[in-house]
Design an enzyme around this catalytic site. Structure first.
Site, PDB file in Angstrom:
ATOM      1  N   HIS A 174       0.966  -1.457  -0.361  1.00 30.62           N
ATOM      2  CA  HIS A 174       0.224   0.134  -0.362  1.00 30.62           C
ATOM      3  C   HIS A 174       0.710   1.106  -0.076  1.00 30.62           C
ATOM      4  CE1 HIS A 174      -2.927   3.044   1.271  1.00 30.62           C
ATOM      5  NE2 HIS A 174      -4.091   2.091   1.194  1.00 30.62           N
ATOM      6  N   ASP A 188      -7.712  -5.991   0.704  1.00 28.89           N
ATOM      7  CA  ASP A 188      -8.585  -6.743  -0.651  1.00 28.89           C
ATOM      8  C   ASP A 188      -8.279  -8.091  -0.630  1.00 28.89           C
ATOM      9  OD1 ASP A 188      -9.733  -4.655  -1.986  1.00 28.89           O
ATOM     10  OD2 ASP A 188      -8.282  -3.758  -3.342  1.00 28.89           O
TER      11      ASP A 188
HETATM   12  N1  ACO Z   1       3.867  -7.883  -4.509  1.00 30.32           N
HETATM   13  C1  ACO Z   1       5.169  -7.574  -4.879  1.00 30.32           C
HETATM   14  N2  ACO Z   1       6.434  -6.347  -4.906  1.00 30.32           N
HETATM   15  C2  ACO Z   1       5.414  -5.660  -4.315  1.00 30.32           C
HETATM   16  C3  ACO Z   1       3.973  -5.135  -4.107  1.00 30.32           C
HETATM   17  C4  ACO Z   1       3.134  -6.246  -4.482  1.00 30.32           C
HETATM   18  N3  ACO Z   1       1.700  -6.788  -4.078  1.00 30.32           N
HETATM   19  N4  ACO Z   1       4.059  -4.285  -3.880  1.00 30.32           N
HETATM   20  C5  ACO Z   1       5.014  -3.329  -3.760  1.00 30.32           C
HETATM   21  N5  ACO Z   1       6.105  -3.775  -4.345  1.00 30.32           N
HETATM   22  C6  ACO Z   1       7.176  -3.561  -4.161  1.00 30.32           C
HETATM   23  C7  ACO Z   1       7.790  -2.793  -5.518  1.00 30.32           C
HETATM   24  O1  ACO Z   1       8.330  -3.831  -6.082  1.00 30.32           O
HETATM   25  C8  ACO Z   1       8.489  -1.767  -4.976  1.00 30.32           C
HETATM   26  O2  ACO Z   1       9.911  -2.456  -4.460  1.00 30.32           O
HETATM   27  P1  ACO Z   1      11.448  -2.011  -4.856  1.00 30.32           P
HETATM   28  O3  ACO Z   1      12.125  -1.379  -3.719  1.00 30.32           O
HETATM   29  O4  ACO Z   1      12.438  -3.493  -5.115  1.00 30.32           O
HETATM   30  O5  ACO Z   1      11.921  -1.396  -6.208  1.00 30.32           O
HETATM   31  C9  ACO Z   1       8.571  -1.600  -3.363  1.00 30.32           C
HETATM   32  O6  ACO Z   1       7.637  -2.922  -2.996  1.00 30.32           O
HETATM   33  C10 ACO Z   1       8.013  -0.845  -2.923  1.00 30.32           C
HETATM   34  O7  ACO Z   1       6.535  -0.984  -3.457  1.00 30.32           O
HETATM   35  P2  ACO Z   1       5.991   0.590  -4.613  1.00 30.32           P
HETATM   36  O8  ACO Z   1       5.697  -0.071  -6.384  1.00 30.32           O
HETATM   37  O9  ACO Z   1       7.239   2.503  -4.477  1.00 30.32           O
HETATM   38  O10 ACO Z   1       4.809   1.158  -3.554  1.00 30.32           O
HETATM   39  P3  ACO Z   1       3.186   2.086  -4.281  1.00 30.32           P
HETATM   40  O11 ACO Z   1       3.064   3.000  -3.128  1.00 30.32           O
HETATM   41  O12 ACO Z   1       3.982   3.250  -5.865  1.00 30.32           O
HETATM   42  O13 ACO Z   1       2.718   1.199  -4.914  1.00 30.32           O
HETATM   43  C11 ACO Z   1       0.956  -0.129  -3.970  1.00 30.32           C
HETATM   44  C12 ACO Z   1       1.383   0.309  -3.964  1.00 30.32           C
HETATM   45  C13 ACO Z   1       0.033   0.546  -5.858  1.00 30.32           C
HETATM   46  C14 ACO Z   1      -0.645  -0.924  -3.888  1.00 30.32           C
HETATM   47  C15 ACO Z   1       1.774  -1.665  -4.802  1.00 30.32           C
HETATM   48  O14 ACO Z   1       2.138  -1.958  -3.366  1.00 30.32           O
HETATM   49  C16 ACO Z   1       0.311  -2.583  -5.253  1.00 30.32           C
HETATM   50  O15 ACO Z   1       0.202  -2.680  -6.497  1.00 30.32           O
HETATM   51  N6  ACO Z   1       0.026  -3.953  -4.876  1.00 30.32           N
HETATM   52  C17 ACO Z   1      -0.687  -4.935  -5.221  1.00 30.32           C
HETATM   53  C18 ACO Z   1      -2.187  -3.938  -5.763  1.00 30.32           C
HETATM   54  C19 ACO Z   1      -2.857  -4.114  -4.725  1.00 30.32           C
HETATM   55  O16 ACO Z   1      -3.264  -5.126  -3.728  1.00 30.32           O
HETATM   56  N7  ACO Z   1      -3.775  -2.984  -4.720  1.00 30.32           N
HETATM   57  C20 ACO Z   1      -4.611  -1.990  -3.541  1.00 30.32           C
HETATM   58  C21 ACO Z   1      -4.066  -1.434  -2.812  1.00 30.32           C
HETATM   59  S1  ACO Z   1      -5.726  -1.455  -1.775  1.00 30.32           S
HETATM   60  C22 ACO Z   1      -5.960  -0.439  -2.095  1.00 30.32           C
HETATM   61  O17 ACO Z   1      -6.687   0.168  -3.089  1.00 30.32           O
HETATM   62  C23 ACO Z   1      -7.280  -0.004  -2.101  1.00 30.32           C
END
Ligand code: ACO
Length: 432
Positions: free
Chosen positions: A308, A366
């Site tokens: 998140h 979720d």
């Molecule tokens: N699976 C694997 N790796 C992940 C995940 C994940 N679900 N989420 C983040 N990471 C990794 C990223 O690749 C990044 O890695 P790095 O540092 O090696 O580059 C690191 O964790 C940091 O993540 P960011 O992408 O910078 O975090 P951001 O705040 O941009 O993204 C997001 C948040 C979009 C929610 C992301 O975690 C994601 O896509 N999760 C899966 C989808 C999801 O469950 N969305 C629902 C969110 S809740 C809602 O909207 C109701």
């Protein structure tokens, strides 16, 4: 005059510049950079709004490091335990918990706005039966502005209030109609002797052929899910609603824009994606192999329902929904549900894995909501539509707040231009 100042200094001899720092009631202070361009000719660069507060708001507070979520100051755990969804909706809209007579009036108003214009039901025929529910929702909710001209004067507080009532009241009807359209069953009219949540379940699962009786455990589970999803401060869809609203667009068009933004799998679409992911993994023994794929960036596979932007700790909504999931599966005698067991195992393994620990990736709301929806008999493509129904309360409250904020302006970000600098036009025959 702000008490605290931040000083921006330059290494090239330019004079330094001061900016005011403001404190909210909770959370980090903000530096007011509105005068930055005027004073320095510079913009800030912050794709994804990683460090930018786009507005001030008094609705929802999140402390993502600790895992706190509060609506109007009240912890989500208290609200979910004792309130109905409409009680929470009142709180979010008006800022205070309703007294008994205020809640009765609010419930009565919402109950008497649940029917949609009969002509709106014909809109559905323009969609393919296999259209994604979110495609239908974007269209039908946007179309509301063609039906309710009398409440789209955004400068009139009463008009804005009526639009809020209409949207909150009609979203369950529209969402249920969307489901009925995809299944080919007749639309069910709302029934005023049912509660808001019962009515939604009735319009979704009832048919004209037989009596429908609410199941209190399932009603309570849905009530909780709606409360948990009602608002979440300046997320992507809420910011979309605010941005659309900042142009003076009508509330129905703004909420439709919010629905479109919510649809994406990185946002509200994640609940649907979690179920698809669990189906794909199939068995506990395949989890390690799946998690290895997740760690390879080039593979573009995410652990859906994890991570998140704000929560770098357990999402408090995920804890509540996990408990609700247990209750629902127990009530429906589905304790041995394969997907739930798989989700629990996946969560445990991921939470012990260095990749997720290092990046502070925890289950979000979720991760378990899809399993509850599935147990309730809701088909996977409908999951995000129900999220939209719940979030409409937050969207409309945030939109209303923005319109009453003297600091609000049309949302118009700037850019760091990286394209070609001015060059001479090349006539067709001379192009290489
Ligand atoms: N699976 C694997 N790796 C992940 C995940 C994940 N679900 N989420 C983040 N990471 C990794 C990223 O690749 C990044 O890695 P790095 O540092 O090696 O580059 C690191 O964790 C940091 O993540 P960011 O992408 O910078 O975090 P951001 O705040 O941009 O993204 C997001 C948040 C979009 C929610 C992301 O975690 C994601 O896509 N999760 C899966 C989808 C999801 O469950 N969305 C629902 C969110 S809740 C809602 O909207 C109701």
């Amino acid at each position: 005059m702000a008490e605290k100042l931040a000083t921006l200094s330059f290494h090239d001899g330019k004079p330094s510049v001061d900016f005011p720092i403001y404190s909210g009631n909770e959370g980090p202070d903000v530096i007011d950079v509105r005068a930055l361009y005027g004073k320095t000719g510079l913009f800030t660069y912050d794709p994804g709004f990683m460090s930018t507060a786009s507005c001030r708001s008094s609705i929802t507070y999140i402390d993502g490091d600790v895992g706190i979520l509060q609506y109007r100051g009240y912890p989500i755990e208290n609200l979910v335990e004792t309130c109905s969804f409409l009680e929470v909706a009142y709180l979010i809209l008006f800022g205070e918990l309703p007294k008994k007579d205020q809640l009765d009036t609010f419930v009565d108003t919402i109950t008497h706005h649940t029917m949609v214009h009969e002509q709106l039901s014909r809109f559905y025929n323009g969609f393919r039966r296999d259209a994604h529910p979110m495609a239908v929702m974007c269209g039908v909710v946007g179309a509301l502005s063609a039906f309710y001209h009398d409440s789209i004067d955004i400068n009139d507080a009463r008009s804005r209030e009526i639009s809020a009532y209409r949207l909150i009241a009609k979203l369950p009807t529209i969402t249920a109609m969307t489901y009925k359209y995809t299944t080919g069953q007749p639309f069910m009219y709302p029934r005023n002797n049912l509660s808001y949540v019962e009515n939604f379940l009735y319009m979704t699962f009832g048919t004209p052929c037989e009596d429908w009786k609410p199941n209190p455990v399932l009603t309570r589970a849905m009530e909780r899910i709606l409360i948990l999803h009602a608002d979440h401060e300046q997320n992507a869809s809420t910011s979309t609603v605010r941005l659309a609203g900042s142009t003076g667009a009508n509330p129905f068009a703004c909420i439709s824009a919010g629905i479109a933004a919510l649809w994406g799998p990185a946002h509200g679409g994640a609940n649907e994606a979690v179920l698809k992911m669990l189906d794909y993994i199939g068995d506990v023994k395949n989890i390690p192999q799946f998690l290895e794929r997740v760690k390879v960036k080039e593979d573009h596979t995410m652990l859906m329902g994890f991570g998140h932007r704000v929560y770098k700790n357990y999402d408090p909504r995920a804890r509540i929904i996990q408990k609700t999931c247990h209750e629902v599966l127990e009530a429906l005698d589905l304790k041995d549900d394969k997907l739930f067991k798989l989700a629990m195992a996946l969560e445990k393994i991921a939470l012990e894995d260095d990749y997720f620990i290092k990046r502070k990736l925890y289950p979000n709301v979720d991760f378990y909501s899809g399993i509850v929806y599935k147990a309730l008999g809701i088909p996977v493509p409908m999951f995000t539509a129900i999220f939209a129904l719940a979030r409409t309360v937050g969207w409309i409250a945030q939109w209303n707040e923005m319109l009453g904020d003297a600091d609000a302006k049309i949302g118009r970000p700037r850019q760091l231009f990286t394209g070609a600098a001015r060059r001479d036009f090349v006539p067709m025959g001379q192009r290489k």
